[in-house]
Design a protein around this motif. Sequence first.
Motif, mmCIF file in Angstrom:
data_model
loop_
_atom_site.group_PDB
_atom_site.id
_atom_site.type_symbol
_atom_site.label_atom_id
_atom_site.label_comp_id
_atom_site.label_asym_id
_atom_site.label_seq_id
_atom_site.Cartn_x
_atom_site.Cartn_y
_atom_site.Cartn_z
ATOM 1 N N ILE A 58 11.486 11.539 -22.469
ATOM 2 C CA ILE A 58 11.866 10.287 -21.837
ATOM 3 C C ILE A 58 10.878 9.215 -22.270
ATOM 4 C CG2 ILE A 58 12.982 11.394 -19.863
ATOM 5 C CD1 ILE A 58 10.537 10.569 -18.185
ATOM 6 N N GLY A 59 11.317 7.973 -22.222
ATOM 7 C CA GLY A 59 10.455 6.836 -22.476
ATOM 8 C C GLY A 59 10.362 6.006 -21.215
ATOM 9 N N LEU A 60 9.152 5.530 -20.909
ATOM 10 C CA LEU A 60 8.920 4.741 -19.701
ATOM 11 C C LEU A 60 8.137 3.487 -20.051
ATOM 12 C CD1 LEU A 60 7.731 7.593 -17.298
ATOM 13 C CD2 LEU A 60 10.034 6.661 -17.509
ATOM 14 N N MET A 61 8.385 2.447 -19.279
ATOM 15 C CA MET A 61 7.635 1.199 -19.427
ATOM 16 C C MET A 61 6.578 1.108 -18.336
ATOM 17 S SD MET A 61 8.890 -0.199 -22.078
ATOM 18 C CE MET A 61 8.039 -1.754 -22.020
ATOM 19 N N ASP A 62 5.500 0.411 -18.629
ATOM 20 C CA ASP A 62 4.460 0.096 -17.663
ATOM 21 C C ASP A 62 4.857 -1.223 -16.996
ATOM 22 O OD1 ASP A 62 2.202 -0.784 -16.317
ATOM 23 O OD2 ASP A 62 0.820 -0.231 -17.921
ATOM 24 N N LEU A 63 5.211 -1.169 -15.721
ATOM 25 C CA LEU A 63 5.687 -2.379 -15.025
ATOM 26 C C LEU A 63 4.643 -3.488 -15.004
ATOM 27 C CD1 LEU A 63 7.789 -1.208 -11.965
ATOM 28 C CD2 LEU A 63 8.554 -2.273 -14.068
ATOM 29 N N ASP A 64 3.365 -3.138 -14.920
ATOM 30 C CA ASP A 64 2.329 -4.170 -14.883
ATOM 31 C C ASP A 64 2.267 -4.946 -16.190
ATOM 32 O OD1 ASP A 64 1.505 -3.613 -12.275
ATOM 33 O OD2 ASP A 64 0.245 -1.961 -12.982
ATOM 34 N N ARG A 65 2.614 -4.314 -17.286
ATOM 35 C CA ARG A 65 2.635 -5.007 -18.577
ATOM 36 C C ARG A 65 3.977 -5.703 -18.804
ATOM 37 N NH1 ARG A 65 0.926 -1.257 -23.225
ATOM 38 N NH2 ARG A 65 0.865 -3.236 -24.313
ATOM 39 N N LEU A 66 5.037 -5.170 -18.207
ATOM 40 C CA LEU A 66 6.374 -5.724 -18.393
ATOM 41 C C LEU A 66 6.596 -6.973 -17.550
ATOM 42 C CD1 LEU A 66 9.197 -5.337 -19.678
ATOM 43 C CD2 LEU A 66 9.774 -3.920 -17.706
ATOM 44 N N GLY B 215 13.097 2.946 -18.034
ATOM 45 C CA GLY B 215 13.075 4.378 -18.312
ATOM 46 C C GLY B 215 14.346 4.801 -19.021
ATOM 47 N N LEU B 216 14.214 5.838 -19.855
ATOM 48 C CA LEU B 216 15.361 6.271 -20.645
ATOM 49 C C LEU B 216 15.259 7.748 -20.978
ATOM 50 C CD1 LEU B 216 17.890 5.328 -22.374
ATOM 51 C CD2 LEU B 216 16.281 5.208 -24.294
ATOM 52 N N ASP B 217 16.367 8.442 -20.859
ATOM 53 C CA ASP B 217 16.489 9.808 -21.372
ATOM 54 C C ASP B 217 16.576 9.680 -22.891
ATOM 55 O OD1 ASP B 217 17.340 12.311 -22.244
ATOM 56 O OD2 ASP B 217 19.264 12.212 -21.210
ATOM 57 N N ALA B 218 15.438 9.763 -23.546
ATOM 58 C CA ALA B 218 15.354 9.481 -24.979
ATOM 59 C C ALA B 218 15.937 10.596 -25.837
ATOM 60 C CB ALA B 218 13.895 9.229 -25.377
ATOM 61 N N THR B 219 16.106 11.780 -25.285
ATOM 62 C CA THR B 219 16.645 12.903 -26.052
ATOM 63 C C THR B 219 18.168 12.921 -26.030
ATOM 64 O OG1 THR B 219 14.686 14.248 -25.645
ATOM 65 C CG2 THR B 219 16.687 15.419 -26.295
ATOM 66 N N HIS B 220 18.729 12.872 -24.831
ATOM 67 C CA HIS B 220 20.181 13.056 -24.679
ATOM 68 C C HIS B 220 20.949 11.765 -24.438
ATOM 69 C CE1 HIS B 220 19.137 17.263 -24.488
ATOM 70 N NE2 HIS B 220 18.319 17.001 -23.484
ATOM 71 N N LEU B 221 20.234 10.681 -24.118
ATOM 72 C CA LEU B 221 20.855 9.385 -23.818
ATOM 73 C C LEU B 221 21.940 9.516 -22.751
ATOM 74 C CD1 LEU B 221 21.102 7.921 -27.433
ATOM 75 C CD2 LEU B 221 19.346 7.465 -25.695
#
Length: 134
Positions: A18-26, A107-113
């Motif tokens: 999975i890929g995740l973003m850092d909310l404090d940076r976003l 956030g994203l299911d980077a493997t299976h989408l």
Amino acid sequence: MIILPPFDIGLSNRSGSIGLMDLDRLIDVDDDKLSEHMRRKIAAARKTLYRLRAGWRPGPDILEMAPRLHDWRFVQVAPRATVLVGTVIGHPRLGDRPHVQTSYLIGLDATHLKWARTLSRFYALGEPSDYPVE
């Protein structure tokens, strides 16, 4: 081939990555300047990101209730911000509608989408668009 947007955090386990973003940076906004609604939304997003980092993944029960996004693609709307655009079915406020833009992708299911988490909610992902990333 789908090119994923850049994420701050990548996690892998037996079920995939999975890929995740850092909310404090976003979201670089003074908390005092945010509406109460936006503060609650960000707090819920933080809680979900924390759970995802700890290994939890949305199950069929959550994805069955989530709006479904079809013919979707990633669109970068700011240097660190990406949204999804596509056709939504079952959105709690918008109903069924073509050509929607989600809130920021966090956030994203980077493997299976199969799922995406935006600042507002989870989406169950259908087939992606043939359009390139913008």
